[in-house]
Scaffold this motif. Sequence first.
Motif, PDB file in Angstrom:
ATOM      1  N   ALA A   1      -3.732  17.144   3.389  1.00 32.37           N
ATOM      2  CA  ALA A   1      -3.373  15.718   3.422  1.00 32.37           C
ATOM      3  C   ALA A   1      -2.567  15.400   4.679  1.00 32.37           C
TER       4      ALA A   1
ATOM      5  N   LYS B   1       2.594   1.629  -3.362  1.00 31.90           N
ATOM      6  CA  LYS B   1       1.615   2.072  -4.388  1.00 31.90           C
ATOM      7  C   LYS B   1       1.358   3.571  -4.260  1.00 31.90           C
TER       8      LYS B   1
ATOM      9  N   ASN C   1       0.835  -1.204   0.000  1.00 32.16           N
ATOM     10  CA  ASN C   1       0.000   0.000   0.000  1.00 32.16           C
ATOM     11  C   ASN C   1       0.875   1.261   0.000  1.00 32.16           C
TER      12      ASN C   1
ATOM     13  N   PHE D   1     -10.467   9.671   3.227  1.00 28.73           N
ATOM     14  CA  PHE D   1      -9.800  10.882   2.733  1.00 28.73           C
ATOM     15  C   PHE D   1      -8.919  10.488   1.561  1.00 28.73           C
ATOM     16  N   THR D   2      -9.212  11.114   0.435  1.00 29.19           N
ATOM     17  CA  THR D   2      -8.391  10.837  -0.758  1.00 29.19           C
ATOM     18  C   THR D   2      -8.297  12.100  -1.619  1.00 29.19           C
ATOM     19  N   THR D   3      -7.199  12.204  -2.337  1.00 28.69           N
ATOM     20  CA  THR D   3      -7.061  13.308  -3.299  1.00 28.69           C
ATOM     21  C   THR D   3      -7.051  12.756  -4.715  1.00 28.69           C
ATOM     22  N   LYS D   4      -7.316  11.423  -4.788  1.00 26.72           N
ATOM     23  CA  LYS D   4      -7.218  10.796  -6.115  1.00 26.72           C
ATOM     24  C   LYS D   4      -8.619  10.561  -6.680  1.00 26.72           C
TER      25      LYS D   4
ATOM     26  N   GLY E   1       3.369   5.733  -3.050  1.00 29.72           N
ATOM     27  CA  GLY E   1       4.590   6.411  -3.532  1.00 29.72           C
ATOM     28  C   GLY E   1       4.573   6.507  -5.054  1.00 29.72           C
TER      29      GLY E   1
ATOM     30  N   LEU F   1      -4.357  12.606   6.744  1.00 31.15           N
ATOM     31  CA  LEU F   1      -3.757  11.476   6.021  1.00 31.15           C
ATOM     32  C   LEU F   1      -4.382  10.119   6.383  1.00 31.15           C
TER      33      LEU F   1
ATOM     34  N   ASP G   1       9.583   8.175  -1.062  1.00 26.49           N
ATOM     35  CA  ASP G   1       9.389   8.483  -2.490  1.00 26.49           C
ATOM     36  C   ASP G   1       9.866   9.903  -2.751  1.00 26.49           C
TER      37      ASP G   1
ATOM     38  N   GLY H   1      -9.521   7.148  -6.083  1.00 26.49           N
ATOM     39  CA  GLY H   1      -9.119   6.635  -4.748  1.00 26.49           C
ATOM     40  C   GLY H   1     -10.314   6.369  -3.821  1.00 26.49           C
TER      41      GLY H   1
ATOM     42  N   LEU I   1      -8.983   4.613   1.857  1.00 30.86           N
ATOM     43  CA  LEU I   1      -8.993   3.656   2.991  1.00 30.86           C
ATOM     44  C   LEU I   1      -7.612   3.066   3.270  1.00 30.86           C
ATOM     45  N   GLY I   2      -6.713   3.160   2.264  1.00 32.51           N
ATOM     46  CA  GLY I   2      -5.420   2.461   2.354  1.00 32.51           C
ATOM     47  C   GLY I   2      -4.669   2.765   3.636  1.00 32.51           C
ATOM     48  N   LEU I   3      -4.412   4.037   3.933  1.00 29.81           N
ATOM     49  CA  LEU I   3      -3.572   4.373   5.084  1.00 29.81           C
ATOM     50  C   LEU I   3      -4.272   4.069   6.418  1.00 29.81           C
TER      51      LEU I   3
END
Length: 604
Positions: A543, A501, A498, A552-555, A503, A547, A534, A558, A561-563
């Motif tokens: 962010a 990815k 995760n 919360f995503t900026t993508k 990065g 984070l 990275d 996205g 949920l990853g972090l």
Amino acid sequence: MVARLLSVILLLLSSHGWAAEPPVRVGVLAYRGEEHAASVWEPTIRYLGDHFPGRGAEMVALDLAGMEAAVQNRTVDLILTNTGNYVDLEARYGVTRIATLQSGPSSGNAIGSAIIVRADRRDLTALRDLRGRTLMAIDPDAFGGFQVAWGEMLDAGVDPFRDLKDLRFSGFPVDRVAFAVRDGTVDAGVLRACVLEELVAEGRIDPAAFRVLGPRSAPDFACTHSTVLYPDWPLARLAGTSEGLAKQAVVALFQMPPDHPAAKAGGYQGWAVPRDYQPVHALFRSLRIGPYRSLRDVSLVDLARENWHWLALAALALLWWTIHSLRVEHLIKVRTAELRAVNRDLLREMAERRRAEENARERQREIDHVARLSILGEMASNLAHELNQPLGAIANYARGCTRRLEAGTGRSAELADATRAIAEQADRAAHIIARIRNFVRKRAPQIEPVDINDAVRAAAALCADRARSAGIAVTLDLADGLPRVAADAVQIEQVVLNLMKNGLDAMEGCPPADGITVRTGPDGDGRVRVTVADRGHGLSAEARERLFDPFFTTKPEGMGLGLSICRTILESHGGHLWAADNPGGGVEMRFVLPAAQENPTHEP
Ligand code: ADP
């Protein structure tokens, strides 16, 4: 002729004694044997017999048992017995006194006891002083010789059977008692009143050697004594004895002159109207002897009456104890019910909490699973690329084999090498698929010692193709000799993947710089640290703030949920995840994990 016949019949009757009645039978208590009784009473009985003309009287000497049997079987008409025995027979067989013996000059009662001590015993002045001493009497059944003194001692608060050091009975002759007192064998002695004077008169003892305890005086009674006086021996008739016979006997006795030889032999002055023997009954009742012996069988009621205050105390104590026990029992019941209710609530809460925890775990597993599926979806090109290599190799070997077989040039050794290579490549592909399947499989975490470098390598392999196609270099800087961490290998792999990815996402579109570096190393306190650095666009202010917030995503594609999942995973392993700026530009994501508690001899 007739007159002659009648005179013959009369003659026959008189010669055979048919008209004569049997002699009056007088039972006499022979308390000192028949001979003694005969010498004392025979003249009196003969005197009586003279007053029953044509019939006469005969003396029947009896002991106490014989007296009772004679009265019971009515084998005597009159009885002459001592005061105590008379009261007993009166109560049990209804014998009735008709005259009372007058043994001295006194016209009143004349039977009592003298309790004697040695004249020099200054320590003995009253009856109560006898407590704890030794006492001698004639016989337990002797009226004046013991029983009267017994009653008197009880009145003075001394029970001869309980409070004395020793109580002895001498039997006859009575002077044994006086001698025992004189010689100091016993502390005190009981004699029938007047016996002391008789012994003195006979010259058998020295009057100065004795003293009478608690002396009393009575009108017309010259002998020293320590007790109240009771009536003398009575002459009594049986219930069946005729009134006429009794009257004849009384008249005869009352008419006896005081100096009559019978009176002299009997040692008495004459006969008086019968005295009241009720005081003797009262004495016997209090001593529970004679006709009142049955009172000795103490009933429960008697015991209760005597000890009522102790019983009342015991009843109060019992009542208090019962109330106390009931109260304690009640309190215990109430408390137990409360505790049971609390326990029920507690068990329910625990069950609910367990259910909630299980639900949370299940949800977490679902989320992990979805996250892994999602991240793998993004890495699909990598998967295709990885599988392409063994598949391509398999196709090449297979084609080569086909060609050789068709050309007929294929030697079996060569063909065998090729097919072995095909099998190896197929194994490799199967291994890749197994790894992927293992990664996405929905499963409960399995904690075991994990080499962190292996997890990093596996994650790097999964994103290698994407990095290559984006032209981003991936550098692994892995320290040797790190302790293993107690972790679920797949979850740790997921975390590293995760972070790598993210990065790669951050470096998308940036001019390729140093690429991504994954570093492992020790972190003090026996922990292991992993850094994913990275050279991407770095973190915006928002962010940086949010984070790890879920969603919360900026993508554009996205999920955010990853972090948050990574942090949850690491914290459940006792570790920690945080972000820092990469000094060369970009972001450094770092996490630490505690080392596994392993047997020191275990090879890492
Ligand atoms: P997602 O990747 O689906 O957006 P994440 O929770 O992994 O969800 O990331 C949340 C957000 O944090 C990202 O959208 C991104 O803005 C920011 N972020 C994460 N990692 C980096 C990174 N290495 N560089 C810059 N921004 C990052």
